[in-house]
Design an enzyme around this catalytic site. Structure first.
Site, mmCIF file in Angstrom:
data_model
loop_
_atom_site.group_PDB
_atom_site.id
_atom_site.type_symbol
_atom_site.label_atom_id
_atom_site.label_comp_id
_atom_site.label_asym_id
_atom_site.label_seq_id
_atom_site.Cartn_x
_atom_site.Cartn_y
_atom_site.Cartn_z
ATOM 1 N N GLU A 137 0.630 -1.149 0.129
ATOM 2 C CA GLU A 137 -0.046 -0.128 0.087
ATOM 3 C C GLU A 137 0.697 1.463 0.048
ATOM 4 O OE1 GLU A 137 -3.507 0.238 -0.250
ATOM 5 O OE2 GLU A 137 -3.086 -1.952 -0.884
ATOM 6 N N SER A 426 -52.157 -31.908 3.953
ATOM 7 C CA SER A 426 -52.692 -32.913 4.873
ATOM 8 C C SER A 426 -51.666 -32.885 6.061
ATOM 9 C CB SER A 426 -52.779 -34.360 4.232
ATOM 10 O OG SER A 426 -53.560 -34.489 3.222
#
Length: 761
Positions: A137, A426
């Site tokens: 960086e 059901s």
């Protein structure tokens, strides 16, 4: 005689020179030396030269004045920012909200939400990690004053060489300038200008010219206010590194389960590589891509002298890998459910860092995922859009696993297990039979399965039909449920009363709206899979409702005591233990000889119920063993019909596969209905109907006497049961019909019902 004065006048020449009167000879004048000058330029060249000189003087005068003005402006702006800057330690935590760390039932981390966080100073971070960050960086971080003209020029050159604009792509920003951007140049979120904090952060990170200009005095102010190590600490705590991790400590824990002070070279390179594009290079998104990026960072570290050739080769030969928890990415759907169901101020909207101990079981989750994948690989055709969901819980409502869709490695997406409300079909029928058993009917009682017409408001007639379109005549309640017969179920519902069926279903935990129409008993109402599974858990544990829960304990970081405890578990009794035991027996027949035979687990006692809605839009299977309750749903998200899928088909097979996996190595325990209140009464499952027995001690003569009476009543009835009369066909509104008559009822029936009430209470 006076000597004559003046000058005598001579008229002729004197033969003798009069020296006295001769004037002094004149001195020779010095000779003037004339220097040769260069000829002066004339014409147009002279004018051009003069004009250029004038312009230069104007430019030079303007430049130094402008430079001085700019310097004064930058100095004033830097001074302004300097005064407004707080202490460095106050800037470490840059999150918009707190973090949530989730632990499974064994205390292991399995999921994170929010922005995970761990603030540390730069000297608490491994030197190799700081070196990796500087290499990738800002190599001249310790040599510049916040702005690097050389770095900017290099970035412009690279951008233009790659065909981009001078300020597009590489920005040449120093770490100090990046910190200025992370701090949003000192601005705070203004809800009147931005819709949300995400929009505010996006504006802060934009790379506009004006914002770039403002970064310069802010960077100078930080360089004046803070030391280099403090600036680096801010940067390494506020940077987002993917996976919900903000800061290198959080990322190191998130990806490697290791503190940032203990990372090695390959791990440090992977973390530093995330700064360029956190989401793209996150190892949880694409580990290989992240490792390739780490190789680039390792090369930069070697160029800067932080790694020698041998260390470089070793690091590249042993690339960083994810921790077991990060690799598994388990519990995405479970974590999402916990975040949405828990109190918002402590979960999804928390401003604190909290840790939640949960009921989640990673072993069960992985087993369920494997089983689901296996069924889809082997039984579902390629290209199918059918979705599935699975919920596994203990009988007390403790949720152990959640699968909200076929794609199990996700989070933050639609959760079909907890959010999708679908018609239950059901699978709702057990609540009709629970109401009937609680009303005094028994599994051996008989009811008619035949054509039925019910008149509903508006003068219309409703005629339920069986799935097979055939009718069986008089059948027992056990057969009716096992074969999932529709007309006999509706007759029982109308005999008991729809209001009682609704009460039982709600008390068991079906919180979604329930219809009051006659189709209630056939599952016309909607519910989530989590609701339905929790309701079945109430049946399994002997008739006491449960509230499904996942949170066991929540603690705020730094506190010694939990802020809150378990959020669910056992509730109120819904039906008697005797009725629950009878219902479990009937649901066992569903799997042993009814519609759910594909769910059999060998000799292990199991009970459950299939469910299929009209037009095959939804298919269900929910059931339980003594150890776990599991629900399975299948359907299409767009509500289109499934092709040839019923609850007794693929859902039952998925249920069987999941339960086989999670029961591997567990003992085969008989189903029982032991009550959490410790009464000791259970229902045996032998014979044609369940018998009431007691597992209590000899000190409980009342329970033993009542059990004997109940058993004798059943024997006197010959096990044949009573006949439940058909309800009237005149049905108005949503009111329940009156109970049907019981043909051949004897005095023992009244005693039976009375004793059931005693036992239930």
């Amino acid at each position: 005689m006076k000597r004559p004065t003046g000058t005598p006048t001579r008229t002729g020449k004197s033969p003798v020179a009069d020296k006295r009167s001769q004037p002094a000879p004149a001195k020779a004048k010095p000779r003037r030396v004339t220097r040769h000058r260069k000829p002066r330029r004339g014409g147009i060249l002279g004018w051009i030269a003069g004009f250029v000189t004038l312009i230069w003087r104007i430019i030079w005068g303007s430049v130094w004045r402008l430079a001085m003005t700019v310097a004064l402006i930058i100095g004033a702006a830097s001074a302004y920012f300097y005064v407004s800057l707080p202490e460095a330690s106050e800037l470490f935590d840059g999150r918009a909200r707190g973090s949530v760390t989730m632990l499974d039932r064994d205390g292991r981390v399995f999921a994170w939400r929010g922005e995970t966080f761990g603030a540390v100073a730069s000297d608490q971070i491994a030197p190799i990690l700081r070196e990796a960050v500087l290499s990738t960086e800002d190599r001249r971080f310790y040599r510049h004053l916040g702005v690097s003209p050389r770095g900017i020029a290099s970035a412009v050159r690279i951008n233009m060489a790659e065909g981009r604009g001078p300020l597009e792509g590489h920005g040449g920003s120093t770490i100090t300038q990046q910190v200025a951007k992370l701090l949003c140049l000192g601005e705070t979120f203004d809800p009147t200008r931005f819709a949300n904090e995400a929009e505010f952060e996006a504006e802060c990170r934009s790379g506009g010219i004006w914002r770039k200009i403002k970064e310069i005095p802010y960077a100078f102010a930080m360089e004046a206010k803070y030391s280099k190590d403090e600036i680096l600490s801010i940067y390494m705590n506020r940077s987002y590194l993917g996976g919900g991790a903000r800061g290198f400590e959080a990322a190191s824990q998130r990806y490697f389960n290791t503190p940032a002070s203990q990372v090695n070279a390959s791990q440090a390179a992977m973390l530093a590589g995330l700064l360029t594009a956190p989401s793209r290079y996150a190892p949880t998104a694409d580990l290989q891509r992240s490792q390739e990026r780490a190789n680039v960072v390792l090369g930069l570290m070697n160029e800067e002298g932080y790694l020698d050739d041998q260390e470089l080769a070793q690091a590249r030969a042993n690339p960083a890998t994810l921790s077991q928890a990060a690799t598994a990415r388990a519990g995405g759907y479970f974590a999402d459910w916990l975040m949405e169901s828990g109190p918002g101020f402590l979960t999804s909207e928390t401003t604190e860092d909290v840790t939640i101990t949960t009921t989640f079981d990673q072993r069960i989750q992985r087993a369920a995922e494997r089983a689901l994948q296996q069924v889809f690989d082997e039984k579902v055709k390629d290209g199918s859009t059918a979705e599935a969901a699975v919920v596994v819980m203990s009988a007390d409502g403790a949720v152990r696993a959640v699968i909200g869709g076929r794609d199990t490695r996700v989070n933050g997406v639609f959760n079909r297990a907890t959010q999708a409300k679908r018609q239950t079909g059901s699978s709702f029928k057990p609540f009709v039979y629970a109401a009937g058993l609680e009303a005094g009917f028994s599994p051996a009682d008989r009811i008619e399965d035949g054509p039925l017409t019910i008149r509903i408001p508006g003068g219309r007639n409703w005629q339920p039909q069986n799935y097979s379109r055939n009718y069986r005549g008089m059948v027992s309640l056990t057969t009716s449920l096992a074969q999932s017969l529709n007309t006999s179920t509706i007759r029982l519902q109308e005999a008991v009363g729809r209001d009682q069926v609704i009460r039982v279903a709600r008390d068991f935990g079906i919180v979604s709206n329930l219809t009051t129409s006659p189709s209630l008993g056939l599952g016309a109402s909607e519910a989530t899979l989590l609701e339905l599974t929790g309701a079945y858990a109430g049946i399994r544990n002997g008739g006491t409702s449960v509230a499904p829960y996942g949170l066991v304990e929540l603690t705020v970081q730094g506190d010694d005591r939990p802020l809150m405890g378990q959020t669910g578990g056992f509730g109120e009794r819904v039906i008697s233990q005797r009725a629950a035991g009878q219902l479990i027996y009937m649901m066992q027949q569903v799997i042993s000889s009814g519609t759910g035979t594909r769910a059999q687990l060998g000799d292990r006692p199991v009970a459950g119920k299939t469910g299929t809605t009209s037009s095959y839009r939804d298919a269900w299977f929910v059931g339980f063993t003594e150890q776990y309750v599991t629900g399975v749903w299948m359907g299409n998200d767009d509500n289109t019909p499934l092709t040839g899928v019923t609850g007794g088909g693929l859902p039952a097979e998925i249920w069987q596969a999941v339960m086989s996996e999670i029961h591997d190595g567990l003992p085969e325990l008989a189903l029982s209905t032991v009550s959490p209140d410790g009464s000791g009464i259970i229902m045996s499952s032998g014979g044609s109907t369940p018998q009431v027995v007691t597992s209590g001690s000899a000190d409980d003569p009342l329970a033993a006497a009542l059990a004997g009476v109940m058993n004798s009543v059943e024997q006197q009835n010959g096990g044949g049961g009573r006949v439940i009369g058909a309800p009237s066909t005149e049905v108005t509104g949503g009111a329940p019909a009156t109970s049907g008559d019981s043909a051949g009822a004897s005095s023992e029936d009244a005693l039976s019902r009375a004793l059931q009430g005693i036992l239930g209470n």
